[in-house]
Design a protein around this motif. Structure first.
Motif, PDB file in Angstrom:
ATOM      1  N   UNK A  18       0.809  -1.208   0.000  1.00 36.30           N
ATOM      2  CA  UNK A  18       0.000   0.000   0.000  1.00 36.30           C
ATOM      3  C   UNK A  18       0.839   1.253   0.000  1.00 36.30           C
ATOM      4  N   UNK A  19       2.159   1.075   0.066  1.00 35.74           N
ATOM      5  CA  UNK A  19       2.972   2.258   0.313  1.00 35.74           C
ATOM      6  C   UNK A  19       3.187   3.082  -0.935  1.00 35.74           C
ATOM      7  N   UNK A  39       6.061   4.746  -2.524  1.00 42.13           N
ATOM      8  CA  UNK A  39       7.474   4.447  -2.316  1.00 42.13           C
ATOM      9  C   UNK A  39       8.290   5.704  -2.058  1.00 42.13           C
ATOM     10  N   UNK A  40       9.433   5.469  -1.435  1.00 41.79           N
ATOM     11  CA  UNK A  40      10.319   6.583  -1.096  1.00 41.79           C
ATOM     12  C   UNK A  40      10.597   7.466  -2.309  1.00 41.79           C
ATOM     13  N   UNK A  62       8.953  -0.532   8.366  1.00 43.99           N
ATOM     14  CA  UNK A  62       9.062  -0.946   6.970  1.00 43.99           C
ATOM     15  C   UNK A  62       9.862   0.063   6.146  1.00 43.99           C
ATOM     16  N   UNK A 102      13.025  -2.129   5.447  1.00 43.88           N
ATOM     17  CA  UNK A 102      12.606  -2.914   4.287  1.00 43.88           C
ATOM     18  C   UNK A 102      12.558  -2.108   2.998  1.00 43.88           C
ATOM     19  N   UNK A 103      12.849  -0.815   3.094  1.00 39.41           N
ATOM     20  CA  UNK A 103      12.734   0.056   1.925  1.00 39.41           C
ATOM     21  C   UNK A 103      11.334  -0.031   1.312  1.00 39.41           C
ATOM     22  N   UNK A 104      10.347  -0.277   2.179  1.00 42.48           N
ATOM     23  CA  UNK A 104       8.949  -0.251   1.736  1.00 42.48           C
ATOM     24  C   UNK A 104       8.330   1.028   2.254  1.00 42.48           C
ATOM     25  N   UNK A 105       7.773   1.803   1.372  1.00 41.97           N
ATOM     26  CA  UNK A 105       7.377   3.137   1.804  1.00 41.97           C
ATOM     27  C   UNK A 105       8.656   3.947   1.953  1.00 41.97           C
ATOM     28  N   UNK A 131      10.685   7.639   4.089  1.00 41.75           N
ATOM     29  CA  UNK A 131      10.599   8.715   5.073  1.00 41.75           C
ATOM     30  C   UNK A 131       9.937   9.961   4.493  1.00 41.75           C
TER      31      UNK A 131
END
Lengths: 93, 231
Positions: free
Chosen positions: B1-2, B4-5, B96, B100-103, B105
């Motif tokens: 659902x994220x 991404x960065x 995450x 996990x590099x999911x979503x 900052x």
């Protein structure tokens, strides 16, 4: 018991759809997050550059699945403890 | 659902931060009250947080041939209300984003809004409306959690559509494109989340039903009715 049966049926239907679709199509089962990236590329004509990169990325798929399992394990531990504790408290030996 | 960065350009990522931050602050304030005054409810709070941990780590294959994960915020929302759910959602999203590099900052504000705020609000509103209408408790839980889960993805689609309007057709066209990926993939997962959350509630009622009355999730009379029904 009735609720458990209903939930089991839902999970079974879900599993069946997965088995059916994965064996009849060549779906890749990639993450939906990544597919969104494709749509963004399409909408912007591939001109969009992410404004930031993840500060750390799991070096491999194995490490990633390790961290995901860890996440699930922490969750499962807490929930199991809670239900076990109060169930045990309710039925003294 | 994220989201991404890096995938929300200015000013959108700042806007979502600005919207989410007050809710998080209010949530922390409410959480403090809970920790000080209602210590006996803390184990259940841990369960609500842990539930989000588990469900958001399970990426399930869906009918569209792609994978997505449920969020689990409906349980927390029904038990503790949307503000506290937002804080729990933030914890998971940080985990995450960092590990996990999911979503990410920069997109944290937007992700907190979709998963931690919009979805719990939907769950809470649907649950309260259903119980008010006298619907069966378990059906109310199912509907609240399934739609809350789906709402996360609809809101994520809106967030992306606002940031990336299509050249011809604008926001609406983009929304359709994102919703096709996110929301449609997610319908079966939303049903599963609803069903599993119903089971969690069933077991909470079996082992520690008094907390539900304390949290104002169920009335004394409502609880008695459910217990009679199941025995």
């Amino acid at each position: 018991m009735k609720l458990e049966i209903i939930v089991a049926v839902i999970v079974l239907v879900f599993t069946a759809q997965f088995l059916y679709i994965s064996s009849t199509t060549d779906a890749e089962y990639g993450g939906a997050d990544g597919e969104a990236e494709g749509v963004i590329d399409e909408l912007t004509g591939g001109t969009y550059e992410p404004i930031a990169d993840p500060i750390w990325e799991p070096p491999s798929g194995e490490i990633e699945s390790l961290l995901f399992s860890l996440q699930a394990a922490i969750g499962a531990l807490v929930i199991g403890y809670y239900f076990g504790y109060y169930k045990g408290k309710k039925q003294p030996m | 659902m994220h989201v991404m960065e890096g995938f929300l350009p200015s000013p959108w990522w700042q806007i979502w931060f600005a919207i989410s931050l007050p809710v998080i602050i209010y949530g922390i304030y409410k959480l403090n009250g809970l920790i000080k005054n209602k210590r006996d409810l803390l184990p259940l709070l841990a369960v609500a947080g842990a539930y989000i941990f588990i469900l958001s780590s399970l990426k399930l294959p869906s009918v569209t041939g792609s994978c997505s994960h449920p969020t689990g915020t409906g349980l927390a929302a029904i038990l503790f209300g949307p503000a506290i759910s937002a804080v729990l959602g933030l914890i998971v999203l940080l985990y995450q984003a960092l590990f996990l590099a999911h979503g990410g900052l920069t997109t944290l504000g937007a992700n907190v809004f979709s998963m931690g705020i919009a979805s719990p609000v939907i769950a809470y509103v649907i649950y309260k409306a259903c119980t008010k209408a006298g619907l069966n408790f378990y059906i109310a839980v199912f509907l609240a959690c399934a739609f809350a889960d789906l709402a996360t993805y609809v809101v994520t689609s809106i967030e992306l559509a606002l940031a990336f309007p299509a050249q011809n057709g604008g926001v609406l066209t983009s929304f359709k494109a994102f919703a096709t990926i996110f929301a449609i993939t997610h319908i079966p997962l939303a049903i599963i989340e609803g069903a599993i959350t119903v089971l969690i509630f069933k077991y909470v009622i079996q082992i520690k039903s008094d907390v539900l009355v304390k949290l104002d999730v169920l009335s004394e009379a409502g609880l008695r009715k459910i217990k009679e029904m199941t025995t």
